[in-house]
Design a protein around this motif. Structure first.
Motif, mmCIF file in Angstrom:
data_model
loop_
_atom_site.group_PDB
_atom_site.id
_atom_site.type_symbol
_atom_site.label_atom_id
_atom_site.label_comp_id
_atom_site.label_asym_id
_atom_site.label_seq_id
_atom_site.Cartn_x
_atom_site.Cartn_y
_atom_site.Cartn_z
ATOM 1 N N LEU A 385 42.412 -35.479 -41.459
ATOM 2 C CA LEU A 385 42.985 -34.141 -41.361
ATOM 3 C C LEU A 385 44.159 -33.964 -42.316
ATOM 4 O O LEU A 385 44.288 -32.928 -42.982
ATOM 5 N N ILE A 386 45.009 -34.978 -42.407
ATOM 6 C CA ILE A 386 46.166 -34.887 -43.295
ATOM 7 C C ILE A 386 45.730 -34.885 -44.756
ATOM 8 O O ILE A 386 46.279 -34.143 -45.583
ATOM 9 N N ASN A 387 44.720 -35.693 -45.081
ATOM 10 C CA ASN A 387 44.193 -35.678 -46.452
ATOM 11 C C ASN A 387 43.629 -34.311 -46.806
ATOM 12 O O ASN A 387 43.827 -33.792 -47.911
ATOM 13 N N MET A 388 42.883 -33.719 -45.869
ATOM 14 C CA MET A 388 42.305 -32.401 -46.100
ATOM 15 C C MET A 388 43.401 -31.350 -46.262
ATOM 16 O O MET A 388 43.307 -30.471 -47.127
ATOM 17 N N TYR A 389 44.443 -31.465 -45.449
ATOM 18 C CA TYR A 389 45.549 -30.515 -45.555
ATOM 19 C C TYR A 389 46.230 -30.637 -46.919
ATOM 20 O O TYR A 389 46.539 -29.625 -47.563
ATOM 21 N N THR A 393 46.580 -27.754 -49.835
ATOM 22 C CA THR A 393 47.823 -27.265 -50.435
ATOM 23 C C THR A 393 47.785 -27.383 -51.955
ATOM 24 O O THR A 393 48.432 -26.602 -52.662
ATOM 25 N N VAL A 394 47.022 -28.351 -52.465
ATOM 26 C CA VAL A 394 46.960 -28.556 -53.913
ATOM 27 C C VAL A 394 46.048 -27.540 -54.579
ATOM 28 O O VAL A 394 46.396 -26.939 -55.594
ATOM 29 N N CYS A 395 44.846 -27.353 -54.023
ATOM 30 C CA CYS A 395 43.915 -26.423 -54.693
ATOM 31 C C CYS A 395 43.052 -25.629 -53.714
ATOM 32 O O CYS A 395 41.883 -25.346 -53.996
ATOM 33 N N GLY A 396 43.607 -25.278 -52.557
ATOM 34 C CA GLY A 396 42.964 -24.337 -51.661
ATOM 35 C C GLY A 396 41.702 -24.837 -50.983
ATOM 36 O O GLY A 396 41.509 -26.032 -50.753
ATOM 37 N N PHE A 397 40.821 -23.880 -50.656
ATOM 38 C CA PHE A 397 39.594 -24.173 -49.918
ATOM 39 C C PHE A 397 38.757 -25.240 -50.610
ATOM 40 O O PHE A 397 38.225 -26.150 -49.971
ATOM 41 N N ARG A 402 36.090 -30.228 -50.505
ATOM 42 C CA ARG A 402 35.700 -31.338 -51.372
ATOM 43 C C ARG A 402 36.033 -32.669 -50.704
ATOM 44 O O ARG A 402 35.243 -33.615 -50.734
ATOM 45 N N ASP A 403 37.213 -32.750 -50.081
ATOM 46 C CA ASP A 403 37.602 -33.976 -49.381
ATOM 47 C C ASP A 403 36.647 -34.262 -48.228
ATOM 48 O O ASP A 403 36.249 -35.408 -47.998
ATOM 49 N N LEU A 404 36.282 -33.219 -47.486
ATOM 50 C CA LEU A 404 35.348 -33.382 -46.376
ATOM 51 C C LEU A 404 34.008 -33.907 -46.871
ATOM 52 O O LEU A 404 33.404 -34.802 -46.253
ATOM 53 N N LYS A 405 33.559 -33.390 -47.990
ATOM 54 C CA LYS A 405 32.281 -33.825 -48.553
ATOM 55 C C LYS A 405 32.319 -35.299 -48.941
ATOM 56 O O LYS A 405 31.440 -36.084 -48.583
ATOM 57 N N HIS A 406 33.368 -35.695 -49.674
ATOM 58 C CA HIS A 406 33.457 -37.070 -50.157
ATOM 59 C C HIS A 406 33.686 -38.065 -49.019
ATOM 60 O O HIS A 406 33.101 -39.150 -48.998
ATOM 61 N N GLU A 407 34.551 -37.702 -48.066
ATOM 62 C CA GLU A 407 34.966 -38.652 -47.052
ATOM 63 C C GLU A 407 34.005 -38.739 -45.860
ATOM 64 O O GLU A 407 33.985 -39.765 -45.167
ATOM 65 N N ILE A 408 33.259 -37.685 -45.619
ATOM 66 C CA ILE A 408 32.371 -37.680 -44.448
ATOM 67 C C ILE A 408 30.906 -37.710 -44.837
ATOM 68 O O ILE A 408 30.150 -38.591 -44.420
ATOM 69 N N PHE A 409 30.484 -36.772 -45.682
ATOM 70 C CA PHE A 409 29.055 -36.628 -45.945
ATOM 71 C C PHE A 409 28.548 -37.552 -47.049
ATOM 72 O O PHE A 409 27.393 -37.993 -47.009
ATOM 73 N N ASP A 410 29.400 -37.865 -48.037
ATOM 74 C CA ASP A 410 28.945 -38.704 -49.160
ATOM 75 C C ASP A 410 29.380 -40.152 -49.025
ATOM 76 O O ASP A 410 29.150 -40.942 -49.922
#
Length: 412
Positions: A385-389, A393-397, A402-410
């Motif tokens: 959650l903190i990584n996603m947040y 803050t760095v580049c929006g949605f 993108r983090d969710l995709k890399h860390e969970i799905f890929d």
């Protein structure tokens, strides 16, 4: 009147955070203020996730974000170049082929691995403090396991399958976690018995994770031991050679893999600049993150030497961002004063660290955040959650999705 030129040198956590703060303040004055961020790379690296790349869990794209994405639509001009010198009298940064004048400068160049003068460490270990470091470790570990499959000499095979991580801080423990999960997979791929693998932690202090509370520290230690890690506390490495390392007690460990995570120092380039140094190559600053030698220069991030309660600031992301805010406030005040704009006096630095999280592989973590201790899947969920947040803050949605995709799905 010419536009006032603000230059941020370095696109790490501090540099990006400061540049975004400065944009927010001066976006309505783009004809009067120029903001330039200079970095030798074209991307921002998520340093806290490098262990995942080094451990083969994620691909290279998951740990870097292009500056074009971060500053899309912003008044921040990004220049990809490597600065080799700064002329503080002329107020000019110099690369091999160009020069960049400034009116106000922020040094946010980060840090580099420190070998503490121990013989052989620089030549015979793998530091983990940069994108290329992570790629080198990943390739080396995979190549080593593949070679072990072909090695018939039992002593050489044991040496190949002994993996040593030096340093029981955040980076070392997270790297161990990746190896705990990745090495069995590699062994299966290359037909190596995973029971032959010896995973070792060498730590000079009497405990691991000295920055966190005793309870999460004990949980992390218990997990490592449960997973078969040979934890050697109060053990200092005094020499490294090809294929082996020597401990202070005289014992010799045969290994082709020494991953070095024992500490960092300020960048050598910045250390040599004619501004007052603190310790470990870090530049001394006052409570406004300003150099005592030049009132047009601020320092933020891992290169700062500032004592709070007689202790130097830790080199962590929260400290990088918080020093960046204070430095940006100081620059903002000076620029607004020059432009006769309303300005708030900058506030002196006071840290406000929320806590610490350490992942030990992709399935287990410990955390101590805002007084709350967690371990296992709950701590891992908080870290995600903190990584996603942060990426939001760095580049929006696009960042957090993108983090969710890399860390969970890929995830591999």
């Amino acid at each position: 009147m010419d536009a006032i030129r603000i230059v941020v040198l370095g696109g790490g956590y501090a540099g990006v955070h400061a540049a975004k703060k400065l944009h927010k303040k001066f976006k309505k004055h783009q004809d009067r203020v120029e903001i330039t961020l200079i970095d030798k790379h074209s991307h921002h690296v998520l340093m806290t996730e490098l262990h995942e790349l080094a451990g083969g869990r994620v691909g290279e794209e998951s740990v870097k974000i292009s500056f074009d994405r971060i500053f899309s639509g912003k008044m921040v001009k990004v220049v990809q170049d490597e600065i080799v010198d700064v002329d503080f009298k002329k107020r000019e940064l110099k690369s091999a082929s160009s020069s960049y004048p400034y009116d106000y400068l922020m040094l946010a160049t980060g840090a580099e691995s420190a070998d503490f003068g121990i013989p052989g460490i620089k030549e015979h270990s793998f530091p983990l403090w940069g994108l290329q470091d992570a790629l080198d470790i990943r390739d080396h570990v995979e190549h080593t396991v593949r070679n072990a499959n072909l090695e018939k000499d039992p002593e050489k095979r044991k040496q190949l399958l002994t993996f040593v991580v030096a340093g029981g801080g955040f980076t070392g423990i997270e790297m161990l976690g990746e190896l705990i999960e990745w090495l069995p997979v590699l062994c299966e791929e290359h037909r190596v018995d995973p029971d032959e693998v010896n995973l070792m932690l060498v730590e000079g202090l009497g405990h691991i994770l000295h920055m966190i509370a005793e309870k999460p520290r004990a949980k992390a230690m218990k997990y490592l031991v449960k997973k078969g890690v040979d934890v050697r506390l109060n053990s200092f490495i005094v020499k490294a050679e090809k294929g082996q390392l020597t401990l202070k007690d005289g014992s010799v460990v045969k290994s082709d893999t020494l991953i070095w995570t024992c500490g960092i120092k300020g960048k050598e380039f910045v250390e040599k600049l004619p501004l007052e140094n603190g310790k470990m190559g870090r530049k001394r600053v006052n409570e406004f993150m300003q150099s005592p030698d030049d009132d047009r220069v601020w320092v933020a991030g891992d290169g700062v030497w500032f004592l709070e309660d007689e202790r130097p600031l830790p080199q962590i992301v929260e400290a990088a961002e918080q020093t960046a805010v204070v430095a940006a406030q100081g620059i903002t005040y000076r620029v607004c004063t020059d432009l006769s704009l309303p300005a708030q006096q900058p506030k002196p630095f006071t840290s406000n660290f929320k806590g610490y999280m350490v992942s030990i592989g992709g399935r287990y973590a410990v955390s101590h955040t805002m007084g709350v201790f967690m371990s296992g899947v709950f701590a891992m969920g908080l870290k995600h959650l903190i990584n996603m947040y942060y990426q939001h803050t760095v580049c929006g949605f696009n960042g957090w999705s993108r983090d969710l995709k890399h860390e969970i799905f890929d995830i591999k």
